[in-house]
Structure formats: structure tokens, C-alpha cells
Design a protein around this motif. Sequence first.
Motif, mmCIF file in Angstrom:
data_model
loop_
_atom_site.group_PDB
_atom_site.id
_atom_site.type_symbol
_atom_site.label_atom_id
_atom_site.label_comp_id
_atom_site.label_asym_id
_atom_site.label_seq_id
_atom_site.Cartn_x
_atom_site.Cartn_y
_atom_site.Cartn_z
ATOM 1 N N TYR A 155 0.835 -1.205 0.000
ATOM 2 C CA TYR A 155 0.000 0.000 0.000
ATOM 3 C C TYR A 155 0.868 1.253 0.000
ATOM 4 O O TYR A 155 1.978 1.247 0.547
ATOM 5 N N LYS A 156 0.311 2.334 -0.573
ATOM 6 C CA LYS A 156 1.016 3.635 -0.533
ATOM 7 C C LYS A 156 1.077 4.119 0.907
ATOM 8 O O LYS A 156 2.045 4.692 1.349
ATOM 9 N N GLN A 157 -0.033 3.949 1.598
ATOM 10 C CA GLN A 157 -0.118 4.362 2.998
ATOM 11 C C GLN A 157 -0.999 3.358 3.743
ATOM 12 O O GLN A 157 -1.810 2.678 3.112
ATOM 13 N N ALA A 158 -0.822 3.320 5.027
ATOM 14 C CA ALA A 158 -1.588 2.355 5.820
ATOM 15 C C ALA A 158 -3.073 2.649 5.687
ATOM 16 O O ALA A 158 -3.516 3.778 5.918
ATOM 17 N N ALA A 159 -3.847 1.655 5.276
ATOM 18 C CA ALA A 159 -5.280 1.848 5.055
ATOM 19 C C ALA A 159 -6.096 1.254 6.201
ATOM 20 O O ALA A 159 -5.689 0.275 6.829
ATOM 21 N N GLY A 160 -7.257 1.846 6.448
ATOM 22 C CA GLY A 160 -8.074 1.437 7.587
ATOM 23 C C GLY A 160 -9.039 0.310 7.283
ATOM 24 O O GLY A 160 -9.587 -0.299 8.206
ATOM 25 N N ASN A 161 -9.289 0.043 6.020
ATOM 26 C CA ASN A 161 -10.348 -0.923 5.699
ATOM 27 C C ASN A 161 -9.868 -1.992 4.715
ATOM 28 O O ASN A 161 -10.608 -2.380 3.801
ATOM 29 N N VAL A 162 -8.660 -2.469 4.914
ATOM 30 C CA VAL A 162 -8.059 -3.452 3.998
ATOM 31 C C VAL A 162 -8.933 -4.707 3.880
ATOM 32 O O VAL A 162 -9.315 -5.120 2.779
ATOM 33 N N LEU A 163 -9.282 -5.290 5.004
ATOM 34 C CA LEU A 163 -10.043 -6.548 4.953
ATOM 35 C C LEU A 163 -11.463 -6.314 4.431
ATOM 36 O O LEU A 163 -12.027 -7.156 3.729
ATOM 37 N N GLY A 164 -12.025 -5.156 4.790
ATOM 38 C CA GLY A 164 -13.367 -4.813 4.297
ATOM 39 C C GLY A 164 -13.394 -4.749 2.773
ATOM 40 O O GLY A 164 -14.374 -5.141 2.140
ATOM 41 N N GLN A 165 -12.314 -4.230 2.191
ATOM 42 C CA GLN A 165 -12.238 -4.154 0.725
ATOM 43 C C GLN A 165 -12.008 -5.537 0.121
ATOM 44 O O GLN A 165 -12.637 -5.893 -0.867
ATOM 45 N N PHE A 166 -11.118 -6.295 0.722
ATOM 46 C CA PHE A 166 -10.829 -7.622 0.156
ATOM 47 C C PHE A 166 -11.998 -8.594 0.324
ATOM 48 O O PHE A 166 -12.100 -9.570 -0.407
ATOM 49 N N GLN A 167 -12.857 -8.317 1.301
ATOM 50 C CA GLN A 167 -14.024 -9.185 1.486
ATOM 51 C C GLN A 167 -14.946 -9.112 0.260
ATOM 52 O O GLN A 167 -15.744 -10.005 0.019
ATOM 53 N N GLN A 168 -14.797 -8.046 -0.530
ATOM 54 C CA GLN A 168 -15.654 -7.892 -1.711
ATOM 55 C C GLN A 168 -14.878 -8.052 -3.017
ATOM 56 O O GLN A 168 -15.397 -7.768 -4.090
ATOM 57 N N PHE A 169 -13.638 -8.484 -2.919
ATOM 58 C CA PHE A 169 -12.794 -8.573 -4.111
ATOM 59 C C PHE A 169 -12.691 -10.033 -4.559
ATOM 60 O O PHE A 169 -12.128 -10.877 -3.862
ATOM 61 N N PHE A 170 -13.221 -10.316 -5.731
ATOM 62 C CA PHE A 170 -13.274 -11.692 -6.220
ATOM 63 C C PHE A 170 -12.022 -12.016 -7.035
ATOM 64 O O PHE A 170 -11.620 -11.235 -7.891
ATOM 65 N N ILE A 171 -11.450 -13.167 -6.745
ATOM 66 C CA ILE A 171 -10.228 -13.579 -7.443
ATOM 67 C C ILE A 171 -10.616 -14.348 -8.704
ATOM 68 O O ILE A 171 -11.424 -15.278 -8.652
#
Lengths: 545, 320
Positions: A155-171
Motif C-alpha cells: 500500500y502507498k499508505q496504511a489503510a483502515g479498511n483493507v479486509l473490508g475491501q478484500f471481502q468484496q474482491f473476487f479472485i
Amino acid sequence: MRKRWLAAAPLIIAALIFATTATGSGKKAAASGGTFRVGTASGIDSLNPFVAFNQDAYSTFEYIYPVLVQYNSHLKFAPFFARSWHSSNHGKTWTFKTQPHAKWSDGKPLTAADAAWTINIAIKYEGGATANLAGLVAHITKASAPNATTLVVHYKQAAGNVLGQFQQFFILPKHIWAQHLGHKGAGLKRFANGAPVVGSGPFNLVKYTPKSIALFQRNSSYWGVKPKVQGFGLQQFSNDDAMVQALKAHQLDALETVPATAIKTLRNSGFAVSDVPGLDQTDFIINSNPKKKKHRELLNLKVKEAFDHAIDRKKIDSVTFLGAAQPANSIIPATTGSWHNPHLKTVSFNLDLANKILDKAGFKRGSGGIRLAHGKKMSYNVITPTDVQSIPRTFQIIQTDFKKIGVQLNQKALDSSTAFSVMSGPNNTYQGFDLAMWDWTALIDPDFMLSVVTCDQYGGWSDSGYCNKKYDRMYSKQQLTPNQTKRRQIVWQMQAYLYKQRPYLWLANDDSVSAVSKSWVGFKNTAQGPFNELNIQGLTQVHQK
Amino acid sequence: MRGIDYVLKRIGFAVVTIFVAVTINFVLFRLAPGSAVTNLSRVPHATQQLRHALEVQFGLDKSKGEQYVIYLKQLLHGNLGVSFEYEQPVSKELRIALINTLPMVTLGTLFSILIGTLTGVIAAWRRGTPVEALTVSSALGFYSMPTQWLGLMLIIIFSGVLPTGGMTNEFLLNPGFWQHLKDLASHIVLPSLTLGLVLYGEYTLIVRSAMLETLGEDYILTARAKGLKPWTIVRKHALRNAMLPITTLVALSLGYIVAGAILIEIVFSWPGIGRAVYEAVLQRDYPMLQGAFLLLTISVVICNLIADLLYFKLDPRITE
């Protein structure tokens, strides 16, 4: 004699058709080998994650594609394709250990490299073909897979909602999608991704007919806990009444969403109806654009407070939603768990208090009992989108009570596209409306809902014209706070701030209501419905009695 | 020679009508407030990038004039464009929807034409009797019923006996031909019946009216005086002369078949062209709307042209 027979022929043919077809309804299909049949009023618009917009499309992806994490039943992050994870480099690097020996449905290996490829492709074309996913890869610089079971995200900077975003990211399977990149990734959007879809979830999508059906079969090569049911199907209805009748006739086994008017009748007919608080909230919008030119009295916090006290939320819940809703009080609904600020109380319905506030603020009554503000009647058009079914009845309740406080409301019903166009106005100036009604469906992570009232969302998500630098600073701060306890404190502050600023007067938090035949068990309803993108519990545990 | 002039004139008129309709379709949908980008970008995580990318992709960043020229060029190449919503060729989407619509609407329309014509003739021939009163009142009743209400009533009445939604039992995987046909037949009954009943009223009233007019003519009186059988009088003298308005109505009905039946397709969740148009309007899916309306225009114009040519055959006065 022959002619008489000929004359009777159409009738005989009609009777034969009726006799043969009438027997072909529900009962026979009910025994179709353990396929769980669900009716939905929503539907899948596309099987391409770079194109899809509908909720059901995302719920479908949850079941057919691997996702790094999912929510558990307590709305905490739980392992999914990622079995464990940790952050380093002050929250700027996240490392996920992924499921070993996993396979795609076509037998090819599913590894961390697929995850890294999908993330990198989403970043590479975020200004074009993959813009649909751009919000989910915000702040990421790159992803890599040093080995088959390790994914590293920078990440460019520490993010607060990393897991929240990945929970919606389909591989996505690299070996399939990499063939469809085209010029500057444009081919990614044109790929229909038709059934059978190569995936790696608990189910394979084996049949998809737009506006009709999505049929899923248990994935025998799935690396997680296998579903109990052999398969399930999602049949799309464009008419709620026909869908309810289909369930009652056992042409379906369950409904994803039950209209409030059908709850009682389905219970009486012996169906198990699950009614849980949902994530959808209806709201009364006050144009809070600080540069608003007309009816500037609507920026006065006392006026907003008086309006809030003139809303009979209990009546809205009982009349409009027939009891299948709760009074709402915050932009973050209580169903998001600990993100909701529990200190906020529902504003009381008190017309006397509302009148006193307006009197004290100097808004005297004029002819017809309508108050005057700056010499003009406090009479406003309320824009309402026609596709939110609860709004017309709710408007009537509010209109009647507002009349009692000397404020005249006139409904202006528009289709949603036109409504938003009128509200945002030419060049997104938010000068063309005073009041509106609409609804929001929240996600569990609060970032999205909190963003809709930021200045950045002018012309985007903003439907209130609210723009406040102090609020925006709080928003950025929560985004960059990896410590979730500290982040929650900021999120609560933001809710409390909006509670007083009132760009929205929150009306009702609709319940999520589903129904299922009693011959099936394990159909788990959630705040986002049984077929959701929170996790895969809803349809992996369902089975026949 | 007069006949050829007539035919050429009609064909020329049809071509001009289609061109004007194409232009109006283009302008009309763009006059409506709102845009496809507005709707399609109202999803979680939507960014300004997404909105801009969609505008560029749909060509909405270009001027209206440029969009019109591109649209005409595409049309000349037989390309109806790509649906904003589904990102798939419009021709493919329309073809699927049309294939779904045609059996249901054709069945309903044929039902109404056959039954409506029959009851209209009977009502006129048995004028002043209870048969006429019954026929006319039932026709008026069905004609004035809101289509969606009639559809809902049929759903409630036949729930559990016939399927209430969809075109087939989609939960069946790879059904055999006869199983599929039987399944389709069971699903088509209610929507076709709804359409047929509503149109039946219209046909009955118009056929009755046309028949009453011709039955009052002197040549009918002459035929009666000659002692011809009633059915012969109706078939050979009255109905033939009453065919002109009926032909127009039939041609119009057949022309509108490709438009589907929006309300019926919504009520019965029928994945046809009417529902596709409805959703395209809500989504401001200009290419889909333009394609669907172009199809409808061509269909109506061609059916009208056929009606005109039939007039030419049916009514000798046109050539005089």
C-alpha cells in the motif's frame, strides 16, 4: 356431423393443452434431485465482475469465485481463500497465506498468483476497463505472489479498511481472463463469461439465462467445506405477487426477499418466514449544499431539527412496512454491529416541540397556515424515485404531519435516473431541489456509507449536496487508521456529527425478510438477505429435511 | 400503371417513415433527463474514474451531433451498437428477447383475431338478441380491464395449476424436446390468454361495427330476398366488405407483436422484448432503446405496407 366436430376442435385442443400442461407445474419440479429453488425479485445483470452492478451478481461471485476473507455470523472477518494474514511495515504491507492445493473447476491450480494477477490488473486499468473495481484497490501499489500460497499486497499508505475491501474482491482465474485483455484491457469488459463459468467456489454456475435463471451445482473439486445441497437455482421474477404465488404453489422452495404484504399470508400458509433487521434504510433528504441559493432556511439546523421531530417513525414502520422495519437514527445502521454508534437515540415524534422550534426561530404562519421563511412560503417539492416501493405511503404520512407544523410538501415522483439528474443539477451544482426521499443499502464496513456525504462525492454518490471540510477531514482520518478500535471511535464521532447536521433524516431500517418451505432447513437469512456477499453460509448449509 | 405508382409511393413513404423514426428515436431518448452513467455508476466503490470511463466507453463524452453521425454509420453497417447495461451487442440481446416474445404474443394475438372476429360477426348478425348483449358486454368488459389487473387475477385463479412466472421451468437441466414443449406450453397459457382476452374485446367491437355497416347495405337485402342462406350472406357478401377496417386492425396488431406486451411480460416475468424495453428505459440504455424502437418501427411500417397492398387488392376503388 363432421362440421360440428370441426367446430368443436379448438375447444378440444384447448382442453387437451390445459390438461397436459396443468399437471406440469410445481410438484414435479420439487423432486428435481435436491435442487433448492429460490425466487428473487432482483437478478443478475452480468457474470462479468468488471461489468456487473446488481447485488445478486456480487452474491453469485461470492459462491463461484474465491475471496480472501468473509464475514462470520458475528460480522467479524473469517478466513476464506486466505487462511491467515498479517500486516507489516506500519500497515503498508499485508501478507496473506492462501489455501494450498486448491483448484479451479476446470482442474487448473488455483494459487496466490491468481489473486496477485487480479489485483494488479484491477490497478493497471482502473481508469478504464476495471474501473468497476477501482474503489476496492484504492491505495494499493502492487501485489505479488512469492510462492503458490503467499500473497503480498503493498500500500502507498496504511489503510483502515483493507479486509473490508478484500471481502468484496473476487479472485479470477488468470488462465481464463488473461486471454481477454484486448487493447488496454478493454476486452475484459466485453468477455461475457457465460455459463458454465470457470470458478472455484462451493458451487459452479452451470446455467445462466438473463432475466430468468442462474443455476448452480455443487463443485466437487471445492477446497472448502462442501455444500449439503446438490445445487440451487435463482429464478428471477419481475412481479412480486407472481413470485409469492409460485412459492405457495411449491414451484419454488424459498424467496430471497418477501414483500411486507406477503409476510402474514406466507406464515399462515405454513412457510418459515425469517424477519431480521437489514442494511437498507429509507431517508428524508434535505438539500444541504452550503451554496444553495433558494430556500436557504433549509440549511438552518433548527429547521432540520423541527422537521426531524415531525416524523412519526413508528407509524411509518407499522403502516408502510407492516412492522417489518425499525426506526432509524444514523447513517450507519445498527445491523453493521459495532460500527453503529449506540449512543444515538431515535428522534422523538413531537409536533408540539417541532412547532415551538419553528416559532422560536421566527418562522410565522401565513395564509393557509403555511409558515413563511424570508417572505416566502415554506412549501417544497419532495423528489421521490418511483422504484422505491415504500416511499409513496411514507410520503403521505410525513406530508400530513408536516402540514401540522405549517410546512407544505408536494410529491414529485421521478424515475431514479431522472431524480438523481434533477437533484445533482447541471454541472453538479445541487441547486435544483429542496427535499427528496430515497434509500441507502449499507455495507458492513462503514467507509462507503460515510463517503456519500463527502465533498468529493459531488456528482457521484452525493444526493444531499452536503459538503463540510471538518467532516471530510474525519473521513480521511478513519480511512487511514488501521487500528480498528481507534477507527471505530472516529466512525462514531462522524455519526454523531451528522446526527446534528442532518443532511438526512433517517426514517426506517427495513428488515430483511425471506421465506422457505418447511421441507428445507439451514437456509440462513442475514441483514443482507440469505443470498448475500457477506459469506457463503446461506446456501451451503441448506438441505432437505 | 396506376397500380405500380401506388405501390412505389407506398414503399417510398415507408422508407421515409423509417428514417424519420430513426432520427426521432435518437433525439427523444437523449432529451430525457438522466443518463446511463448516472445509474450504472451508483454502486458501492464507484469512483469518478468509473463514471468517466463509462462516459468515454459509451461515447457520451462526444457531442450529440457526433453521436448521431456515429449512430447512422453503425446502422448503415447493420450494427445496432452495444448495450450500455449488458455490454453485449444489441442485436444479440434483441434477438434473444424477440425469440422469447414472438410465441407468446403471436398466440395471444391469433386467439383474439379468431375469437374476436367470430364473436363480432355473431353479435352483428344476431343484433338485438341476448347473444349480442352478452357478446358486446363481455367484449367491453375485457377491453376496459387494465391488462396487469387481469393478469394478476389469472395468476391468483390458476396458481398451483399453471406456472405463474417465467417462460419455462428453468430448474430443469437439458430437458427432452417434448418435455420442453410441454413445459413451454404450460407457461405460455396465462400470458397469452391475458393478451388474447384484452385484444378479443377490441376485435369483437370493431368487427361488429364494420359488419353492422355492411349488413345495412342494399345488396344484403337483395341477397336475403334472393333466398340465400344466412351463412352465405355473411361469408360472401357482408364479411368480405367489412374486411377493410379489420385488415388495418390486424396489420397494426401484427406489427406491434415485436414490441411484445410490456405489462404482460412484467406481470408474468416473461423475458421478452417488452420487458427489455422497460428496463432499457429505466437504465437509459440508448442503444437498446434505439434498436428496439427501430425494430418496432420497421415491423409496423412493413405490416402497414402489407395492409396497404392488401387494400389495393381488396378495394378496386383505389386503382380507379
